[in-house]
Design a protein around this motif. Structure first.
Motif, PDB file in Angstrom:
ATOM      1  N   GLU A   1       0.468   4.937   8.904  1.00  0.00           N
ATOM      2  CA  GLU A   1       0.277   6.217   9.689  1.00  0.00           C
ATOM      3  C   GLU A   1      -1.083   6.948   9.646  1.00  0.00           C
ATOM      4  N   ARG A   2      -1.827   6.423   8.405  1.00  0.00           N
ATOM      5  CA  ARG A   2      -3.237   6.979   8.445  1.00  0.00           C
ATOM      6  C   ARG A   2      -4.282   5.908   8.420  1.00  0.00           C
ATOM      7  N   ARG A   3      -3.973   4.635   8.650  1.00  0.00           N
ATOM      8  CA  ARG A   3      -4.976   3.364   8.590  1.00  0.00           C
ATOM      9  C   ARG A   3      -4.677   2.690   9.841  1.00  0.00           C
ATOM     10  N   PRO A   4      -5.594   2.077  10.415  1.00  0.00           N
ATOM     11  CA  PRO A   4      -5.482   1.157  11.572  1.00  0.00           C
ATOM     12  C   PRO A   4      -4.424   0.076  11.381  1.00  0.00           C
ATOM     13  N   TYR A   5      -3.581  -0.263  12.334  1.00  0.00           N
ATOM     14  CA  TYR A   5      -2.728  -1.104  12.191  1.00  0.00           C
ATOM     15  C   TYR A   5      -3.236  -2.538  12.128  1.00  0.00           C
TER      16      TYR A   5
ATOM     17  N   VAL B   1       0.895  -1.216  -0.025  1.00  0.00           N
ATOM     18  CA  VAL B   1      -0.068   0.154  -0.099  1.00  0.00           C
ATOM     19  C   VAL B   1       0.899   1.336   0.063  1.00  0.00           C
ATOM     20  N   PHE B   2       1.242   1.585  -1.085  1.00  0.00           N
ATOM     21  CA  PHE B   2       2.384   2.634  -1.258  1.00  0.00           C
ATOM     22  C   PHE B   2       1.999   3.970  -0.620  1.00  0.00           C
ATOM     23  N   ASP B   3       0.707   4.196  -0.508  1.00  0.00           N
ATOM     24  CA  ASP B   3       0.118   5.558  -0.083  1.00  0.00           C
ATOM     25  C   ASP B   3       0.283   5.469   1.639  1.00  0.00           C
ATOM     26  N   ASP B   4       0.429   4.379   2.199  1.00  0.00           N
ATOM     27  CA  ASP B   4       0.388   4.379   3.444  1.00  0.00           C
ATOM     28  C   ASP B   4       1.163   3.117   4.061  1.00  0.00           C
ATOM     29  N   ILE B   5       2.358   2.867   3.540  1.00  0.00           N
ATOM     30  CA  ILE B   5       3.392   1.617   3.872  1.00  0.00           C
ATOM     31  C   ILE B   5       3.258   1.580   5.303  1.00  0.00           C
ATOM     32  N   HIS B   6       3.528   2.525   6.348  1.00  0.00           N
ATOM     33  CA  HIS B   6       3.898   2.482   7.670  1.00  0.00           C
ATOM     34  C   HIS B   6       2.583   2.392   8.409  1.00  0.00           C
TER      35      HIS B   6
END
Length: 310
Positions: free
Chosen positions: A169-173, A162-167
């Motif tokens: 930071e904006r989606r639940p882990y 998920v290149f837009d949020d690899i880490h």
């Protein structure tokens, strides 16, 4: 489309059976995570065929115990894939030929953890650490037309990168999609490395070792393991069966040593054969389109270089 590669080996084959008759005398190999699980059996098979094997491990005392048990020319060096300084130190300490690099170490379904850089731990360890290690060793690999083996997982089916949020930071882990993303990255790295380094004679392939009860599952509860196993069906609709560590190491050893893989790169294997395309409803076998996507592979390489500042 290239012809699918099949071999005389299968799900029940062991690492020793796969390497039987192959002489690795004079060959030098690195196995990351070689102190536990299938890493031990991968190293044992390579050393048994005559290779000099370096166990690249976080716990060098555990690595030395394994080296002593295996015998032969087995060495131990410290490597923490989540620590950029440790990776750099390992690379700086390597000298001379390198014929086989088995990127085997990994962390599975870890609770949300971040490296000092703020990177999600599974992506940092399973992908970025191995990316930095392999690029750092490139000149030694290129000098020998080496093979790079990426230990991935059927968990890659759970998530592309998920290149837009690899880490996260904006989606639940989620520990499982994070693991799946990192395992997709392992395959994409093989796809891109095989393309970029073809002129160097380097080949890179990825694999699913199978389900093996090892220390890899240290973050996974028994309840989760039972649930996943109940959900998992193979292509014949049968309940998923665990492999022994000796069987789990077989596909890694096949990719590292088999003459059938000479010049072959950018592919994904399971049960000692090239995997078929993933099928709907099958969570334990096959390869997803997103893991072999050449555009995603190139993008991941570029993103990974930016992470590492070069």
């Amino acid at each position: 489309m290239s012809e699918r590669i099949t071999t005389p080996f299968g799900r029940e084959s062991t690492a020793a059976e796969v390497v039987a008759g192959i002489d690795l005398t004079g060959r030098r190999a690195i196995v990351t995570g070689g102190a536990s699980g299938i890493g031990v059996e991968t190293a044992r098979a390579l050393a048994g065929a005559g290779a000099e094997v370096t166990l690249a491990v976080r716990d060098t005392a555990a690595g030395q115990r394994v080296a002593d048990d295996i015998g032969g020319d087995v060495r131990v060096a410290r490597l923490d894939l989540a620590d950029r300084a440790s990776v750099a130190a390992f690379v700086a300490g390597w000298d001379g030929p390198l014929h086989l690099l088995v990127n085997n170490a990994g962390v599975m379904a870890a609770p949300e953890t971040r490296t000092p850089e703020g990177w999600e731990l599974q992506f940092a360890t399973n992908h970025l650490g191995h990316f930095a290690l392999t690029r750092g060793l490139h000149r030694y690999l290129a000098a020998e037309g080496a093979r790079v083996v990426q230990v991935s997982s059927s968990a890659h089916l759970m998530s592309g990168v998920v290149f837009d949020d690899i880490h996260y930071e904006r989606r639940p882990y989620d520990p499982w999609t994070a693991y799946g993303q990192s395992k997709t990255a392992n395959v994409l790295f093989a796809v891109e490395a095989a393309k970029r380094w073809a002129a160097d004679g380097i080949t890179a392939n990825a694999l699913m070792p199978g389900g093996i009860a090892t220390n890899l599952q240290r973050h996974v509860s028994q309840e989760d393991l039972d649930r996943l196993r109940a959900q998992a069906k193979d292509r014949a609709g049968e309940e998923y069966r665990w492999k022994t560590p000796e069987q789990g190491a077989a596909t890694s050893v096949l990719l590292a040593t088999s003459p059938l893989l000479e010049g072959v790169g950018g592919r994904y294997f399971e049960d000692c054969n090239e995997a078929l395309p993933a099928a709907p409803g099958i969570a334990t076998s096959g390869v997803a389109e997103h893991a072999l996507d050449p555009e995603a592979a190139t993008r991941l390489w570029d993103v990974s270089e930016r992470h590492l500042g070069r």
